[in-house]
Design a protein around this motif. Sequence first.
Motif, PDB file in Angstrom:
ATOM      1  N   SER A  17       0.827  -1.207   0.000  1.00  0.00           N
ATOM      2  CA  SER A  17       0.000   0.000   0.000  1.00  0.00           C
ATOM      3  C   SER A  17       0.859   1.253   0.000  1.00  0.00           C
ATOM      4  CB  SER A  17      -0.906   0.022   1.239  1.00  0.00           C
ATOM      5  OG  SER A  17      -1.776  -1.081   1.263  1.00  0.00           O
ATOM      6  N   LEU A  18       0.300   2.304  -0.541  1.00  0.00           N
ATOM      7  CA  LEU A  18       0.899   3.637  -0.500  1.00  0.00           C
ATOM      8  C   LEU A  18      -0.232   4.644  -0.393  1.00  0.00           C
ATOM      9  CD1 LEU A  18       3.643   3.762  -3.303  1.00  0.00           C
ATOM     10  CD2 LEU A  18       4.041   3.955  -0.843  1.00  0.00           C
ATOM     11  N   ARG A  19       0.079   5.799   0.212  1.00  0.00           N
ATOM     12  CA  ARG A  19      -0.887   6.890   0.226  1.00  0.00           C
ATOM     13  C   ARG A  19      -0.244   8.120  -0.370  1.00  0.00           C
ATOM     14  NH1 ARG A  19      -4.474  10.185   4.730  1.00  0.00           N
ATOM     15  NH2 ARG A  19      -2.508  11.254   5.181  1.00  0.00           N
ATOM     16  N   LEU A  20      -0.875   8.647  -1.402  1.00  0.00           N
ATOM     17  CA  LEU A  20      -0.434   9.887  -2.032  1.00  0.00           C
ATOM     18  C   LEU A  20      -1.222  11.060  -1.459  1.00  0.00           C
ATOM     19  CD1 LEU A  20      -0.280   8.813  -5.798  1.00  0.00           C
ATOM     20  CD2 LEU A  20       1.458   8.549  -4.017  1.00  0.00           C
ATOM     21  N   SER A  21      -0.534  12.179  -1.332  1.00  0.00           N
ATOM     22  CA  SER A  21      -1.179  13.417  -0.883  1.00  0.00           C
ATOM     23  C   SER A  21      -0.886  14.518  -1.887  1.00  0.00           C
ATOM     24  CB  SER A  21      -0.651  13.848   0.489  1.00  0.00           C
ATOM     25  OG  SER A  21      -0.897  12.873   1.462  1.00  0.00           O
ATOM     26  N   CYS A  22      -1.812  15.453  -1.999  1.00  0.00           N
ATOM     27  CA  CYS A  22      -1.622  16.602  -2.872  1.00  0.00           C
ATOM     28  C   CYS A  22      -2.253  17.809  -2.196  1.00  0.00           C
ATOM     29  CB  CYS A  22      -2.251  16.358  -4.232  1.00  0.00           C
ATOM     30  SG  CYS A  22      -2.294  17.815  -5.299  1.00  0.00           S
ATOM     31  N   ALA A  23      -1.411  18.785  -1.896  1.00  0.00           N
ATOM     32  CA  ALA A  23      -1.887  19.994  -1.227  1.00  0.00           C
ATOM     33  C   ALA A  23      -1.859  21.173  -2.187  1.00  0.00           C
ATOM     34  CB  ALA A  23      -1.022  20.294  -0.016  1.00  0.00           C
ATOM     35  N   ALA A  24      -2.963  21.879  -2.248  1.00  0.00           N
ATOM     36  CA  ALA A  24      -3.045  23.103  -3.050  1.00  0.00           C
ATOM     37  C   ALA A  24      -2.685  24.289  -2.166  1.00  0.00           C
ATOM     38  CB  ALA A  24      -4.443  23.272  -3.615  1.00  0.00           C
ATOM     39  N   SER A  25      -1.847  25.169  -2.703  1.00  0.00           N
ATOM     40  CA  SER A  25      -1.443  26.349  -1.936  1.00  0.00           C
ATOM     41  C   SER A  25      -1.547  27.600  -2.798  1.00  0.00           C
ATOM     42  CB  SER A  25      -0.004  26.184  -1.430  1.00  0.00           C
ATOM     43  OG  SER A  25       0.894  26.094  -2.514  1.00  0.00           O
ATOM     44  N   GLY A  26      -1.524  28.752  -2.134  1.00  0.00           N
ATOM     45  CA  GLY A  26      -1.644  30.014  -2.843  1.00  0.00           C
ATOM     46  C   GLY A  26      -2.980  30.659  -2.530  1.00  0.00           C
ATOM     47  N   PRO A  27      -3.298  31.723  -3.267  1.00  0.00           N
ATOM     48  CA  PRO A  27      -4.579  32.400  -3.043  1.00  0.00           C
ATOM     49  C   PRO A  27      -5.729  31.579  -3.636  1.00  0.00           C
ATOM     50  CG  PRO A  27      -3.414  33.440  -4.843  1.00  0.00           C
ATOM     51  CD  PRO A  27      -2.487  32.394  -4.280  1.00  0.00           C
ATOM     52  N   ILE A  28      -6.535  30.955  -2.795  1.00  0.00           N
ATOM     53  CA  ILE A  28      -7.594  30.042  -3.242  1.00  0.00           C
ATOM     54  C   ILE A  28      -8.941  30.504  -2.703  1.00  0.00           C
ATOM     55  CG2 ILE A  28      -8.490  27.693  -3.089  1.00  0.00           C
ATOM     56  CD1 ILE A  28      -5.559  26.736  -2.953  1.00  0.00           C
ATOM     57  N   LEU A  29      -9.880  30.702  -3.629  1.00  0.00           N
ATOM     58  CA  LEU A  29     -11.249  31.018  -3.236  1.00  0.00           C
ATOM     59  C   LEU A  29     -12.072  29.740  -3.069  1.00  0.00           C
ATOM     60  CD1 LEU A  29     -12.067  34.013  -5.608  1.00  0.00           C
ATOM     61  CD2 LEU A  29     -11.615  34.120  -3.142  1.00  0.00           C
ATOM     62  N   SER A  30     -11.886  28.806  -4.012  1.00  0.00           N
ATOM     63  CA  SER A  30     -12.669  27.574  -3.993  1.00  0.00           C
ATOM     64  C   SER A  30     -11.998  26.528  -4.880  1.00  0.00           C
ATOM     65  CB  SER A  30     -14.089  27.848  -4.499  1.00  0.00           C
ATOM     66  OG  SER A  30     -14.872  26.679  -4.488  1.00  0.00           O
ATOM     67  N   ILE A  31     -12.170  25.265  -4.511  1.00  0.00           N
ATOM     68  CA  ILE A  31     -11.691  24.145  -5.317  1.00  0.00           C
ATOM     69  C   ILE A  31     -12.874  23.274  -5.672  1.00  0.00           C
ATOM     70  CG2 ILE A  31     -10.130  22.187  -5.470  1.00  0.00           C
ATOM     71  CD1 ILE A  31      -8.365  23.489  -3.381  1.00  0.00           C
ATOM     72  N   ASN A  32     -13.021  22.995  -6.943  1.00  0.00           N
ATOM     73  CA  ASN A  32     -14.139  22.157  -7.396  1.00  0.00           C
ATOM     74  C   ASN A  32     -13.666  20.704  -7.438  1.00  0.00           C
ATOM     75  OD1 ASN A  32     -16.560  21.248  -8.348  1.00  0.00           O
ATOM     76  ND2 ASN A  32     -16.474  22.351 -10.291  1.00  0.00           N
ATOM     77  N   VAL A  33     -13.552  20.120  -8.602  1.00  0.00           N
ATOM     78  CA  VAL A  33     -13.133  18.721  -8.704  1.00  0.00           C
ATOM     79  C   VAL A  33     -11.624  18.599  -8.492  1.00  0.00           C
ATOM     80  CG1 VAL A  33     -13.043  16.686 -10.193  1.00  0.00           C
ATOM     81  CG2 VAL A  33     -15.006  18.234 -10.291  1.00  0.00           C
ATOM     82  N   MET A  34     -11.233  17.599  -7.717  1.00  0.00           N
ATOM     83  CA  MET A  34      -9.829  17.228  -7.543  1.00  0.00           C
ATOM     84  C   MET A  34      -9.678  15.784  -8.003  1.00  0.00           C
ATOM     85  SD  MET A  34      -8.920  18.924  -3.836  1.00  0.00           S
ATOM     86  CE  MET A  34      -7.190  19.246  -4.196  1.00  0.00           C
ATOM     87  N   GLY A  35      -8.500  15.456  -8.494  1.00  0.00           N
ATOM     88  CA  GLY A  35      -8.338  14.104  -8.992  1.00  0.00           C
ATOM     89  C   GLY A  35      -6.896  13.668  -9.118  1.00  0.00           C
ATOM     90  N   TRP A  36      -6.754  12.399  -9.429  1.00  0.00           N
ATOM     91  CA  TRP A  36      -5.453  11.797  -9.675  1.00  0.00           C
ATOM     92  C   TRP A  36      -5.457  11.149 -11.060  1.00  0.00           C
ATOM     93  CZ3 TRP A  36      -1.354  12.465  -6.526  1.00  0.00           C
ATOM     94  CH2 TRP A  36      -1.604  12.904  -5.223  1.00  0.00           C
ATOM     95  N   TYR A  37      -4.371  11.365 -11.779  1.00  0.00           N
ATOM     96  CA  TYR A  37      -4.146  10.761 -13.085  1.00  0.00           C
ATOM     97  C   TYR A  37      -2.785  10.070 -13.031  1.00  0.00           C
ATOM     98  CZ  TYR A  37      -7.998  13.643 -14.830  1.00  0.00           C
ATOM     99  OH  TYR A  37      -9.222  14.206 -15.043  1.00  0.00           O
ATOM    100  N   ARG A  38      -2.548   9.187 -14.002  1.00  0.00           N
ATOM    101  CA  ARG A  38      -1.241   8.548 -14.050  1.00  0.00           C
ATOM    102  C   ARG A  38      -0.798   8.369 -15.500  1.00  0.00           C
ATOM    103  NH1 ARG A  38      -2.975   2.549 -11.700  1.00  0.00           N
ATOM    104  NH2 ARG A  38      -4.120   1.834 -13.552  1.00  0.00           N
ATOM    105  N   GLN A  39       0.509   8.265 -15.651  1.00  0.00           N
ATOM    106  CA  GLN A  39       1.077   8.144 -16.987  1.00  0.00           C
ATOM    107  C   GLN A  39       2.318   7.281 -16.954  1.00  0.00           C
ATOM    108  OE1 GLN A  39       2.153  11.935 -18.786  1.00  0.00           O
ATOM    109  NE2 GLN A  39       1.773  11.118 -20.815  1.00  0.00           N
ATOM    110  N   THR A  40       2.425   6.390 -17.949  1.00  0.00           N
ATOM    111  CA  THR A  40       3.623   5.586 -18.150  1.00  0.00           C
ATOM    112  C   THR A  40       4.246   5.997 -19.474  1.00  0.00           C
ATOM    113  OG1 THR A  40       2.267   3.835 -19.124  1.00  0.00           O
ATOM    114  CG2 THR A  40       2.779   3.651 -16.788  1.00  0.00           C
ATOM    115  N   PRO A  41       5.539   5.739 -19.649  1.00  0.00           N
ATOM    116  CA  PRO A  41       6.232   6.164 -20.872  1.00  0.00           C
ATOM    117  C   PRO A  41       5.547   5.646 -22.123  1.00  0.00           C
ATOM    118  CG  PRO A  41       7.822   5.492 -19.241  1.00  0.00           C
ATOM    119  CD  PRO A  41       6.479   5.125 -18.683  1.00  0.00           C
ATOM    120  N   GLY A  42       5.332   6.528 -23.068  1.00  0.00           N
ATOM    121  CA  GLY A  42       4.747   6.147 -24.339  1.00  0.00           C
ATOM    122  C   GLY A  42       3.240   6.044 -24.337  1.00  0.00           C
ATOM    123  N   LYS A  43       2.611   6.301 -23.207  1.00  0.00           N
ATOM    124  CA  LYS A  43       1.156   6.208 -23.118  1.00  0.00           C
ATOM    125  C   LYS A  43       0.565   7.544 -22.710  1.00  0.00           C
ATOM    126  CE  LYS A  43       0.772   1.274 -22.122  1.00  0.00           C
ATOM    127  NZ  LYS A  43       0.140   0.255 -21.230  1.00  0.00           N
TER     128      LYS A  43
END
Length: 120
Positions: A17-43
């Motif tokens: 198992s692993l847990r990924l985290s992603c923090a948004a920083s900066g001047p933020i009024l609102s966040i709508n959809v958040m997500g995770w994508y992945r990519q392998t070489p050549g795809k």
Amino acid sequence: QVQLVESGGGLVQAGGSLRLSCAASGPILSINVMGWYRQTPGKQRELVATITSGSSTNYQDSVKGRFTISRDNAKNTVYLQMSSLKPEDTAVYYCNADIASRSWYFVNYWGQGTQVTVSS
């Protein structure tokens, strides 16, 4: 300047198992959809999971039952808990979010990516 910063990638054995985290920083009024994508070489980059501000979720079929996406709106952070990992989950994982910053116009942002490697 809005930024998405990922953490939590690494090397893990199949079945682990692993847990990924992603923090948004900066001047933020609102966040709508958040997500995770992945990519392998050549795809093309592919969707892994998304979560709305109301916590509705969507998953790629291959990760259903193994991955769980969640978010902490107070911390502007999205998580991806990955379990029962397989070698085919090896990829660079990218965080993505629709963010309204200095105005109520939503802009799509990407993180820099974090490597996940699953050994057999």
